[in-house]
Design a protein around this motif. Structure first.
Motif: not given
Length: 449
Positions: A385-386, A378, A381-382, A388-389, A372
């Motif tokens: 993350a989205t 941030d 980074r969010r 990869h989820s 990250p």
């Protein structure tokens, strides 16, 4: 049209050190590699930073050509027999057709066996393989990933209009989104920033929105059937997605400049109205690459303070963690040593860090091992993350045949101009669907990241 890039051959009379083993094993071959993509402006500048590092590492000169008519230009080049060495293309459906026709060249993909790129991102890359491909042969990989299911807002402006409570918890359901829109209107604000102009592909922001609504309203199975040509455009499911979008953006005071203004407004300029004084609008449904446009204003908007996002909310389809995404796939049309070097470099961990690491850029990697800390704030980074989820579904327009995708763009413009034409427009799209999928429907699937 430009000269045939695939035939360029200049000698480069310098060499460089090598920090990326996959890209630089053995002596660097002299010469050039031609690359085509759809990036221009700030995005092209960011990609050029990637290419400059490739040139520094290998001594190979990379010649990039950016085209807003990428799909048509590439199709013409392939048909005339002089495609570029490497193409970076977002249309997965188009690439699968090239692979089936035997014009894409195979390559090895470092890290594929370890799922470094994320399971679903690898599956889509595998969808480009022809049926007779060896297990270790790849014909495309995700160079750059993007989030389409995102609604952007200016926290400071929204807080000033509605009060501090409005940025404490953003909408998680469709009813909450509609309630937020209504509160903005009640406070004499205009909810939506909408711009359809993006010549020669005007209309795509609307297709993104309709696809996103269909996914979150009717669920993954319906979305897959629609994007693969199995669900009629005249079905209740598809029609409902259009009318739901219409209920947001049509009517007095819903859109900055009105619907007619939205038809003429550039997609990037529309979002920048959030930062005007007073704000011209408060919500912008757009892919995450729009962050670069926000950062390019005067003064530059700052992530977190001036812009943030929330994922598109569930609209009744039970899709709380489902996202519409897209990607730019790197592919090889000419198996030259220089092209193979570039492909290996673009797939390397070192290259995957360059564009995402540019503070003013808006690129995201499908490399699940990228830390990250590569991303500068941030908000990025969010987004990363989205990607990869949850469950990921590929952008609908990029899965459809080119003729149907182009007609989808045009139908959006016509519907925004005259909502009464909806049934006729859907009938026209249905006729095109039947023609485009007359022999075989698509096989693309959503999947867990």
């Amino acid at each position: 049209m430009r000269a045939g890039l695939g035939r360029l051959a200049l000698a480069v009379a310098f060499s460089a050190g090598c920090a990326v083993p996959a890209a630089c094993a053995g002596p660097a071959p002299a010469g050039t590699v031609s690359v085509i993509g759809n990036w221009s402006g700030a995005e092209e500048n960011s990609f050029q930073e990637v290419l400059h590092e490739f040139e520094r590492e290998t001594g190979i000169h990379a010649i990039y050509h950016g085209s807003q008519s990428l799909n048509k230009e590439l199709e013409t080049d392939v048909r005339q027999g002089h495609p570029p060495d490497v193409a970076i293309v977002s249309s997965l459906g188009q690439l699968a057709g090239y692979a089936a026709a035997g014009v894409l060249k195979p390559f090895t993909l470092p890290g594929a066996e370890t799922n470094r790129y994320g399971r679903q991102w690898l599956r889509w890359s595998q969808d480009v393989r022809p049926g007779d491909a060896a297990p270790d042969q790849w014909y495309a990989f995700v160079f750059k990933a993007d989030l389409r299911s995102a609604i952007w807002y200016d926290p400071t402006a929204l807080r000033a209009l509605l009060g501090p409570q409005e940025t404490a918890a953003m909408p998680a359901t469709w009813d909450q989104l509609v309630a937020l829109q209504n509160r903005i209107r009640a406070a004499h604000g205009i909810p939506w920033c909408v711009g359809m102009e993006s010549t020669p592909n005007s209309g795509w922001p609307g297709t993104d929105w309709i696809a996103d609504i269909l996914l979150h309203q009717s669920g993954v199975e319906a979305y897959q059937d629609w994007t693969n040509g199995r669900l009629p455009w005249t079905s209740a499911v598809v029609r409902q997605a259009w009318t739901t979008w219409g209920s947001l953006v049509q009517g007095p005071g819903a859109v900055a400049g009105g619907t007619q203004g939205a038809l003429l407004t550039n997609y990037a300029a529309a979002g920048n109205l959030m930062f005007a004084q007073p704000p011209g609008c408060y919500l912008d449904h757009k892919a995450a690459f729009v962050m670069a446009n926000y950062r390019g204003g005067t003064p530059p908007a700052q992530p977190g303070a001036d812009f943030d996002f929330f994922p598109s909310p569930d609209a009744g389809g039970g899709t709380g963690d489902v996202r519409e995404v897209s990607a730019d796939f790197a592919t090889m049309f000419n198996a030259t040593p220089q092209a193979e070097k570039l492909i290996q470099f673009l797939a390397s961990d070192a290259a995957q860090r360059i564009w995402p690491g540019i503070a003013t850029g808006s690129a995201f990697s499908a490399d699940a091992e990228l830390p990250p800390s590569v991303y500068s704030d941030d908000v990025k980074r969010r987004v990363a993350a989205t990607l990869h989820s949850g469950t990921l579904c590929f952008n609908a327009s990029d899965l459809m045949p080119a003729s149907l995708s182009a007609a989808f763009n045009q139908a959006v413009l016509a519907y925004l101009s005259d909502p009464a034409r909806l049934d006729a427009l859907l009938a026209q799209l249905e006729s095109l669907r039947q023609q485009a999928y007359s022999t075989q429907t698509g096989t693309f699937k959503c999947g867990r990241a």
